[in-house]
Design an enzyme around this catalytic site. Structure first.
Site, PDB file in Angstrom:
ATOM      1  N   GLY A 241      -0.690   0.287 -32.111  1.00  0.00           N
ATOM      2  CA  GLY A 241      -0.326   1.188 -31.025  1.00  0.00           C
ATOM      3  C   GLY A 241      -0.009   2.581 -31.546  1.00  0.00           C
ATOM      4  N   SER A 242       0.986   3.214 -30.935  1.00  0.00           N
ATOM      5  CA  SER A 242       1.242   4.633 -31.189  1.00  0.00           C
ATOM      6  C   SER A 242       1.737   4.947 -32.599  1.00  0.00           C
ATOM      7  CB  SER A 242       2.243   5.170 -30.167  1.00  0.00           C
ATOM      8  OG  SER A 242       1.672   5.175 -28.875  1.00  0.00           O
ATOM      9  N   THR A 243       2.256   3.969 -33.342  1.00  0.00           N
ATOM     10  CA  THR A 243       2.675   4.266 -34.715  1.00  0.00           C
ATOM     11  C   THR A 243       1.483   4.692 -35.575  1.00  0.00           C
ATOM     12  OG1 THR A 243       2.512   1.903 -35.266  1.00  0.00           O
ATOM     13  CG2 THR A 243       4.696   2.750 -34.697  1.00  0.00           C
TER      14      THR A 243
ATOM     15  N   LYS B  51      -0.675   6.742 -34.754  1.00  0.00           N
ATOM     16  CA  LYS B  51      -0.972   8.153 -34.500  1.00  0.00           C
ATOM     17  C   LYS B  51      -0.577   9.054 -35.667  1.00  0.00           C
ATOM     18  CE  LYS B  51      -0.643   7.589 -29.467  1.00  0.00           C
ATOM     19  NZ  LYS B  51       0.165   7.778 -28.254  1.00  0.00           N
TER      20      LYS B  51
END
Length: 711
Positions: A292-294, A296
């Site tokens: 997920g967003s980690t 990014k």
């Protein structure tokens, strides 16, 4: 007469020569046996007389980095048998019966061991003092007691997935125990005993004992105190949110040393046979997940290094972005509007990061994905490291590029994520993660020391500095506020990833909440990752589930390490005066007011009723503490927006059921206690029933039964 005498002489002469020939043959044979083959027969006779029992050495001790014992060998009594002696005594059945009674074993199992066609067999390890004493007093034929080293883990479950286990025969089976089995094992000793032809021990004969040589000791990079802190917080999150599993890794970003590696569920290596293989699995290195967003942080590092964006660039988020005909939504439905790059990072804006990924293109983004170590083993000194799964570069389509940029499609291991962030914040060097600092002999002298190893330079020090600043803003102004540590500058990234379904697509009920962060920002001493798989209840976001765990682990670890505070008043102000509006739509009024109060917010009402049908401002918006949230208690028109199919709410918590029905435009009517808690057990209408928008679904909630979980 003369002829007869001649005949007798011939016979005597023939007999003489025959006897002489036989005597010559005997002498030749004797010469062959004594002089030519004498040493061989002597050795065979010795082997028939002397019986050998292997004496295992003590395994080396496993220490933490400060010399605290994590795994030791203790001397215990073990029972062995010599089947040939037992058989010659004619008392095999009696011996089996007595041993089974004393050792609390099945008689048929003991009998099977006593009748094996082997020189000697082990009957049972780790005898109690009473058992050993009674066997000695019984003087059972062919049965003996001998000291045997066994592995013992004085801290029990602490660092169990790192340490692994050793078997009854002193062999490493998992973890460090098997990775360094050769070094830990040492050299076997021997016990030699003489027996006569009848199989009886020769009185006053020589009993030779060859001492075993102890194995080398292993000193880990693990810090017992930081490991304890991590496991303490895992126990708390398991009690509060009952996830399927959870993992914490703490690393020194400048060296690659693992200071803590903890998983739940866990096990006691002293009694590992009582636990499932799943409990013994080291999820920190062996399991992969969509981050997920980690993830990014990788997209951001690549964009900054390739100069496709800088901190002054502006991005516009209308709430979604279209890529090759596919629409990908932002987590905030109405979008974030016009933002700077720093605000894109703070808000974890999907359209913003997808724009960065599209600017990079597949080739450049994959260059950094591979450079940061994803899709390959990092070489940590533990067995079972997974590579993760990344889509082959030549198969990546535009929509894949978009989803990869925001942490979907590819799967990674927790170890890869924490190692990648270490490279991002340490000046751009990808360090090889490792768990063993040195090997020592029995005298305590270091025989081998392991040094930090730079695998490659991934980004420049300038890019590293800039990304540290941007990630700090996530904690001071963005979604990672719950990771804020008073007195220290903290940077990081939240992640809330939907779990992929076996048949394709993503679950709408199961999430992986995570937080990946570091501190202090100016000179990072610690990088830590918290991953919580399928936390129960609401909210399930990385910022609300994993970030507080990170805060507790890193705060206590920094204080333990004596890291000086970097307190700045503006950080305290930012961390304390702002809060994020929680979602309360579709909840009972009493519970909605409680949630808003916990968030430091006040509320006002419009309409009369007991269910919240709307809220202003919407959830996810950052406001000052003490601000008011308007709760709309007026039921919507039941004829609007067509029909809805009632979902199956069985087993869901009140908050999960409320959120799901709210997204579908249906209204939850909870039943049970005055303030229903627990999980849904009954619902009306039944799943699959069609209702108009605003239709009511009555759900009965009951507290879950107390369940005792076996090890």
């Amino acid at each position: 007469m003369a002829a007869r005498n001649v005949d007798v002489r011939k016979r005597i002469t023939a007999l003489f020569f025959l006897l002489f020939f036989v005597f010559l043959l005997l002498n030749v044979r004797l010469f062959w046996l004594q002089l030519v083959r004498g040493s061989w027969y002597q050795q065979q006779a010795l082997q028939n007389r002397i019986r050998e029992i292997v004496v295992e050495p003590k395994r080396g001790v496993i220490y933490d980095r400060n010399g605290n014992e994590l795994a030791v060998s203790i001397s215990t009594e073990a029972c062995y048998a010599v089947p040939a002696e037992v058989a010659k005594s004619g008392k095999t059945a009696y011996v089996a019966r007595e041993l089974s009674r004393i050792l609390e074993m099945k008689e048929e199992d003991v009998y099977e061991l006593l009748t094996r066609k082997q020189h000697s067999v082990w009957i049972k390890f780790k005898l109690t003092q009473e058992q050993a004493k009674e066997i000695r007093e019984k003087k059972l034929p062919g049965i003996g007691i001998i000291p045997k080293p066994q592995r013992y883990y004085p801290k029990k479950n602490l660092a169990c997935h790192v340490l692994g286990i050793a078997g009854d025969y002193n062999q490493g089976l998992e973890g460090i125990e098997v990775a360094y089995d050769k070094e830990l094992s040492g050299l076997e000793g021997r016990l030699l005993v003489e027996y006569d032809a009848a199989g009886h021990e020769i009185p006053e004969s020589t009993h030779q004992f060859i001492e075993p040589e102890q194995g080398l000791s292993v000193v880990l990079t693990i810090d017992q105190t930081i490991q304890y802190i991590a496991e303490r917080e895992l126990d708390k999150i398991f009690q509060e949110r009952s996830p399927k599993s959870a993992t914490i890794i703490v690393m020194d970003p400048h060296t690659g040393e693992i200071l803590a590696m903890a998983n739940r569920p866990d096990f006691d290596p002293n009694n590992y046979q009582k636990y499932s293989n799943q409990a013994r699995r080291n999820k920190a290195i062996a399991d992969s997940y969509e981050p997920g967003s980690t993830f990014k942080i990788v997209t951001l590092a690549a964009a900054l290094e390739e100069k496709v964006a800088d901190r002054n660039d502006r991005f516009f988020d209308p709430g979604s972005i279209r890529v090759n005909g596919e629409v990908i939504h932002c987590w905030l439905p109405e979008g974030h509007g016009s933002q700077t790059l720093a605000e894109v990072v703070q808000n974890s804006c999907n359209p913003g990061f997808i724009t960065l990924g599209l600017r990079l293109g597949v080739q450049k983004l994959y260059k950094y994905i591979k450079a940061f170590g994803f899709g390959s083993c990092l070489g940590i000194d533990l067995p079972g490291e997974a590579t993760g799964i990344i889509i082959p570069e030549n198969q990546v389509k535009p929509v894949d590029l978009a989803t990869i940029s925001i942490g979907q499609a590819n799967s990674v291991t927790p170890l890869q994520m924490v190692t990648a962030l270490s490279a991002v914040v340490n000046g751009g060097k990808l360090m090889k993660p490792y768990l063993v600092k040195e090997l020592r002999n029995s005298e305590g002298k270091v025989v081998k020391r392991f040094r930090p190893q730079v695998l490659r330079q991934v980004i420049s020090p300038e890019t590293s500095r800039l990304e540290r600043e941007l990630l700090e803003s996530v904690v001071t102004k963005g979604s990672g506020r719950n990771a804020y540590i008073e007195g220290y500058s903290v940077g990081g990234k939240t992640g809330t990833a939907q779990k992929p379904l076996p048949g394709g697509g993503y679950s709408t009920t199961d999430y992986i909440a995570s937080f990946l962060g570091f501190a202090p920002v100016d000179d990072p001493r610690l990088v830590a990752l918290v991953v919580v798989d399928s936390p129960q209840g609401y909210p399930y976001y990385g910022g609300t589930v994993a970030a507080p765990v990170f805060r507790e682990v890193v705060r206590d670890s920094l204080r333990y390490l004596g890291v000086p505070m970097r307190y700045r008043p503006e950080e305290k102000s930012a961390g304390e005066n702002m809060t994020v509006v929680p979602p309360v739509v579709n909840l009972p009024l009493q519970e909605a007011e409680k949630i808003l109060k916990e968030a430091g917010l006040e509320c006002s009402r419009v309409g009369n009723g007991e269910i919240v049908y709307g809220q202003i401002p919407p959830d996810g918006v950052e406001v000052r503490r003490g601000s008011k949230v308007l709760l709309d208690l007026r039921p919507p028109e039941s004829t609007a927006n067509g029909k809805r199919e009632v979902p199956n709410l069985q087993g869901k918590t009140l908050r999960d059921a409320a959120e799901l029905l709210g997204m579908m435009g249906l209204v939850l009517v909870p039943e049970g206690d005055d303030l229903p808690t627990g999980i849904a057990v009954e619902q009306d209408p039944q799943p699959g029933t069609s209702l108009p928008a605003g239709g009511r679904v009555r759900v009965k909630f009951r507290p879950p039964p107390n369940i005792e979980v076996e090890p």
